[in-house]
Design an enzyme around this catalytic site. Structure first.
Site, PDB file in Angstrom:
ATOM      1  N   ASP A   1      39.261  43.520  43.784  1.00 53.45           N
ATOM      2  CA  ASP A   1      38.886  45.378  43.362  1.00 53.45           C
ATOM      3  C   ASP A   1      38.244  45.555  43.360  1.00 53.45           C
ATOM      4  O   ASP A   1      38.788  47.098  44.460  1.00 53.45           O
ATOM      5  CB  ASP A   1      39.661  45.041  42.182  1.00 53.45           C
ATOM      6  CG  ASP A   1      40.862  44.672  41.860  1.00 53.45           C
ATOM      7  OD1 ASP A   1      42.081  44.782  42.740  1.00 53.45           O
ATOM      8  OD2 ASP A   1      41.549  43.591  40.674  1.00 53.45           O
TER       9      ASP A   1
ATOM     10  N   HIS B   1      46.884  37.146  45.351  1.00 54.29           N
ATOM     11  CA  HIS B   1      47.192  36.827  43.816  1.00 54.29           C
ATOM     12  C   HIS B   1      47.892  35.142  44.596  1.00 54.29           C
ATOM     13  O   HIS B   1      47.607  34.296  43.537  1.00 54.29           O
ATOM     14  CB  HIS B   1      47.577  37.452  42.561  1.00 54.29           C
ATOM     15  CG  HIS B   1      46.462  38.329  42.278  1.00 54.29           C
ATOM     16  ND1 HIS B   1      46.683  40.087  41.884  1.00 54.29           N
ATOM     17  CD2 HIS B   1      45.496  37.665  41.330  1.00 54.29           C
ATOM     18  CE1 HIS B   1      45.458  39.850  41.561  1.00 54.29           C
ATOM     19  NE2 HIS B   1      45.109  38.731  41.091  1.00 54.29           N
TER      20      HIS B   1
ATOM     21  N   ARG C   1      42.358  33.950  34.252  1.00 59.35           N
ATOM     22  CA  ARG C   1      42.734  34.664  34.098  1.00 59.35           C
ATOM     23  C   ARG C   1      44.339  34.296  33.458  1.00 59.35           C
ATOM     24  O   ARG C   1      45.393  33.884  33.797  1.00 59.35           O
ATOM     25  CB  ARG C   1      43.365  34.761  35.514  1.00 59.35           C
ATOM     26  CG  ARG C   1      42.609  35.658  37.078  1.00 59.35           C
ATOM     27  CD  ARG C   1      42.599  36.223  38.476  1.00 59.35           C
ATOM     28  NE  ARG C   1      42.154  36.431  39.174  1.00 59.35           N
ATOM     29  CZ  ARG C   1      41.401  35.549  40.576  1.00 59.35           C
ATOM     30  NH1 ARG C   1      41.122  34.402  40.508  1.00 59.35           N
ATOM     31  NH2 ARG C   1      40.674  36.227  41.156  1.00 59.35           N
TER      32      ARG C   1
ATOM     33  N   GLU D   1      34.645  46.678  38.622  1.00 63.75           N
ATOM     34  CA  GLU D   1      35.907  46.287  39.917  1.00 63.75           C
ATOM     35  C   GLU D   1      36.653  47.470  40.486  1.00 63.75           C
ATOM     36  O   GLU D   1      36.931  48.167  41.501  1.00 63.75           O
ATOM     37  CB  GLU D   1      36.709  45.570  40.133  1.00 63.75           C
ATOM     38  CG  GLU D   1      37.786  45.362  38.480  1.00 63.75           C
ATOM     39  CD  GLU D   1      38.774  44.456  37.482  1.00 63.75           C
ATOM     40  OE1 GLU D   1      38.770  43.629  39.049  1.00 63.75           O
ATOM     41  OE2 GLU D   1      39.003  43.994  36.879  1.00 63.75           O
TER      42      GLU D   1
ATOM     43  N   CYS E   1      32.604  37.648  39.999  1.00 58.74           N
ATOM     44  CA  CYS E   1      33.898  37.015  39.842  1.00 58.74           C
ATOM     45  C   CYS E   1      35.139  36.577  41.145  1.00 58.74           C
ATOM     46  O   CYS E   1      35.890  36.431  40.865  1.00 58.74           O
ATOM     47  CB  CYS E   1      34.798  36.345  38.836  1.00 58.74           C
ATOM     48  SG  CYS E   1      35.381  37.939  37.823  1.00 58.74           S
TER      49      CYS E   1
HETATM   50  C1  PEP Z   1      38.144  40.967  40.768  1.00 56.61           C
HETATM   51  O1  PEP Z   1      39.408  42.221  41.434  1.00 56.61           O
HETATM   52  O2  PEP Z   1      37.490  40.360  41.997  1.00 56.61           O
HETATM   53  C2  PEP Z   1      39.268  39.748  40.421  1.00 56.61           C
HETATM   54  C3  PEP Z   1      37.982  38.765  39.816  1.00 56.61           C
HETATM   55  O3  PEP Z   1      39.966  39.854  39.463  1.00 56.61           O
HETATM   56  P1  PEP Z   1      42.051  39.581  39.844  1.00 56.61           P
HETATM   57  O4  PEP Z   1      41.746  39.116  41.665  1.00 56.61           O
HETATM   58  O5  PEP Z   1      42.489  39.259  39.502  1.00 56.61           O
HETATM   59  O6  PEP Z   1      42.325  41.413  40.216  1.00 56.61           O
HETATM   60 MG    MG Z   2      40.283  42.346  39.944  1.00 55.96          MG
END
Ligand code: PEP
Ligand code: MG
Length: 751
Positions: free
Chosen positions: A626, A361, A468, A602, A673
């Site tokens: 994920d 992140h 998010r 995911e 996404c």
């Molecule tokens: C993902 O897992 O691709 C996603 C968009 O969510 P995050 O990256 O916030 O876990």
């Molecule tokens: Mg995710």
């Protein structure tokens, strides 16, 4: 004996010099076994030979001189075969070759084991005895365990010594290192350490002014003492007496003669304060570590903590005088959101870190901020780099320390080329993402950090595909209230109205822990993440849902997305709470409007539930970050397995195809996404697979648009067909890179 080998590795973990560490290894290994000699050979990369680096029991003049080629003699044999040998009489082995410098004629028993780190043979450890006898089972077990444990520690020390050699070498310290490309762009600036380097990565340095170093050390000790006293007082209302006494114990340690006199003596011998402190602390910690008593052994950690406290103050003095460099390359082991946001945005040019990976992140935040970033620089001793000039290439994942004038010229030229591309991309700003044959691909925004800046230019975008919400929660010390959330969501919905805005409910857990809600799970990515957490906390979930429903009233462009769905009853429970929030609000006479509902795909189990989920939700959004992590069993934030977290792995491509197929059979749209959507080549592939929309950070969007406008949808489909047939990700990377190059988009090729 096993405990013994662990002890040896612990001891060398406290050494900052490779030579000292290896001398200790051979000495300890020899005395732990019935051996007459023990030695370590390490690979000398320029000659590709193995050089004797330490020996106990061989003639000492051989160290630094004796060398063998790979496959030459038994040492070379062990290195080449990556195998342990244990022989009663070495000369009987077909690989035997006498190494003259070591005068080893009198030895017969021979055991050699490779020292391996991440699949690379760093060297060979050898034990020899005069007697014609193999080493016995216990000795062999101890020795091979020790060799295995040495890999990481020796690699770390090698990286450090290579670094200091290169930093002070004839090319004036120019060093190129490869990490993981995490946010595109180029930057040149001065390195700023975000947090105190750990003691072990504090380099040796001559004290430029001994008196000044001594004074700085005394001042840092006083400041650390003062800080501890103040913390103790602050905490006295909350902590029981026995815990508070720890603060007194720390203050006593700070006053200890051994710590103070030991450090000052080292400074007076010419070490700078930080190096002197490091050696004193490590020496004191080792005394505790070597005791059998677990209570005393644990005090070693206290000593190291004290050391870090003092180091923090020593570094703090340096920071106060330097302020933030005008063009600052922020560096750290692992950078947190708070550390990044401490640096004024107009001074933050680039980011590098030892940990982290492209889908961590922190990397997502860097891309959102448009700050070039390279992470996963696992062997980088950042403590050595304070105030160095650094050039960061976030596209290729390369960091250049102390760039030469030629490097700087090349960087500046590439920056100009980038600017030219940006200008070209700018001309596409008002044009749609339409393929050459006229297929329109909706491109949405991923938002979280920096949302205000982008929202102000909402008219340029087609809507938000992923907001998010957790970043809003994480950047605070307390939970946001319903009204605070309402204002945030309302502003967002108004800015983009009537375009759709997809807001994801709180997706905490994994590497996004709420600062005021730590759970300390062993496997946080498999723990109470996303929907699991919010369903366990209806009080938090309901507050968020109420704020969302209120924000949507009268605008009706909200889409709610639920994260980490792995079973149908999670959606049922979430929808139940959403209904309850809606009914409560209407009963209270508060305006509220129900939104469209989506589920994140995911977790692999959700793929097989798409038909059932389709009866409950309006759309799907694939979280490839994920999905790849869980499908390939690769921790997305662990740089050591980063090479395995690849969205182009054939299984990932097949599963995306499967999701699209299943969702379309139920007449449900499906977007992507995850970070994959923001990579130009992958975006093209996703279009070919049949995905309906893509969502990405604003900094990725222009390049994706450029790519989609360069190809036909048929070309995209052909690429997808080929990718679905490929057996490994390397072929698919090649396939897509070739396609980009052939279309004149060389600047977008990822190497
Ligand atoms: C993902 O897992 O691709 C996603 C968009 O969510 P995050 O990256 O916030 O876990
Ligand atoms: Mg995710």
């Amino acid at each position: 004996m096993l405990a013994n080998s662990r002890q040896i590795v612990k001891e060398i973990g406290g050494k900052t010099q490779l030579k000292e560490a290896l001398a200790l290894v051979v000495q300890r290994a020899k005395s732990s076994m019935d051996a007459d000699a023990c030695s370590v050979y390490l690979k000398d990369t320029p000659t590709d030979q193995y050089l004797l680096k330490a020996a106990d029991g061989l003639i000492s003049g051989a160290v630094g001189k004796a060398r063998v080629s790979r496959n030459e003699g038994l040492v070379g044999w062990v290195a080449a075969h990556e195998e342990v040998v244990n022989l009663a009489n070495a000369p009987d082995h077909p690989g035997f070759h006498h190494i003259a410098e070591t005068e080893e004629e009198s030895f017969h028993g021979f055991m050699g084991a490779p020292i391996v780190h991440h699949g690379r043979v760093l060297g060979v450890i050898v034990a020899q005895k005069h007697e014609r006898r193999r080493f016995d089972n216990d000795e062999a077990a101890f020795f091979t365990t020790l060799a295995t444990q040495l890999g990481g520690a020796i690699n770390h020390l090698l990286a450090k010594s290579d670094f200091s050699r290169q930093l002070n070498g004839p090319s004036r310290g120019r060093i190129l290192i490869k990490g993981i490309p995490c946010a595109p762009g180029l930057a040149i600036g001065s390195l700023l350490l975000s947090q105190p380097a750990d003691l072990l990565s504090t380099p040796d340095r001559r004290a430029p002014d001994i008196a000044a170093e001594e004074a700085a050390f005394q001042a840092a000790v006083s400041a650390a003492k003062e800080e501890l006293r103040a913390s103790g007082e602050r905490m006295s209302a909350y902590l029981p007496g026995e815990v508070l006494s720890l603060f007194d114990a720390y203050v006593m340690m700070l006053e200890s003669e051994k710590l103070n006199a030991g450090t000052v003596a080292r400074i007076r011998k010419g070490q700078w304060a930080r190096g002197a402190l490091r050696d004193t602390i490590l020496e004191l910690a080792l005394v505790f570590e070597q005791t059998e008593d677990p209570y005393l052994a644990a005090r070693a950690e206290d000593i190291r903590n004290i050391g870090r406290h003092i180091l923090l103050h020593l570094q703090g003095t340096a920071r106060a005088s330097g302020e933030y460099p005008r063009q600052c390359i922020l560096a750290g082991m692992e950078l947190s959101l708070a550390e990044i946001s401490n640096v004024p945005r107009d001074r933050l040019s680039g980011i590098i870190s030892v940990k982290g990976s492209a889908v961590s992140h922190t990397a997502i935040i860097c891309r959102a901020l448009g700050v070039p970033a390279v992470m996963g620089l696992t062997d980088l001793p950042i403590g050595y780099l304070e105030n160095c000039e650094i050039a960061v290439d976030g596209q290729q994942g390369v960091v250049c320390i102390n760039p030469s004038p030629a490097d700087i010229n090349e960087f500046r030229q590439r920056m100009q080329e980038e600017q030219a591309i940006s200008a070209e991309l700018e001309s596409l700003r008002d044009k749609p993402a339409r393929t050459v044959d006229g297929v329109l691909v909706p491109l949405f925004l991923n938002l979280g950090i920096g949302a205000d800046e982008v929202s102000a230019r909402a008219a340029e975008y087609e809507g938000v595909g992923l907001y998010r919400t957790e970043f809003f929660f994480i950047a605070r010390d307390t939970l946001p209230t319903e009204d605070e959330q309402y204002s945030l969501y309302r502003h967002l919905l108004e800015s983009f109205a009537p375009k759709p805005v997809t807001i994801r409910t709180l997706d905490t857990g994994g590497d996004k822990e709420l600062p005021f809600f730590t759970t300390a799970e062993t496997n946080p990515f498999l723990g109470r993440r996303g929907i699991r957490f919010t369903l366990d906390h209806p009080e938090i979930f309901l507050t968020q849902l109420r704020a969302l429903l209120r924000a949507n009233a009268g605008i009706n462009n909200l889409q709610i997305l639920f994260p980490m769905i792995s079973r149908v009853n999670e959606i049922d429970a979430a929808l139940g709470l959403l209904d309850r929030a809606y009914l409560d609000l209407t009963a209270e006479g508060q305006p509220a409007a129900k939104p469209q509902i989506g589920a994140m795909i995911e977790v692999p189990s959700a793929v097989y539930l798409i038909a059932a989920l389709s009866r409950r939700v309006d759309f799907f959004s694939i979280g490839t970050n994920d999905l790849t992590q869980y499908l390939l069993a690769v921790d997305r934030s662990n740089p050591r397995v980063q090479g395995c977290h690849d969205n182009l792995h054939p299984a990932v491509i097949h599963v995306i195809g499967d999701i699209v197929h299943r969702a379309h059979r139920q007449n449900k749209p499906v977007g992507v996404c995850g970070e994959m959507a923001g990579d130009p080549a992958s975006a093209l592939l996703l279009l070919g697979i049949g995905v309906d929309s893509l969502s990405m950070t604003s900094s990725s969007l222009p390049r994706v648009k450029w790519t989609l406008r360069t190809f036909t949808s048929r070309q995209a489909r052909e690429l997808a067909d080929k990718a679905l047939k490929s057996e490994n990700e390397a072929d698919t990377h090649q396939l897509l890179n070739n396609a980009l190059s052939a279309a004149g988009l060389n600047a977008l090729v990822r190497r």
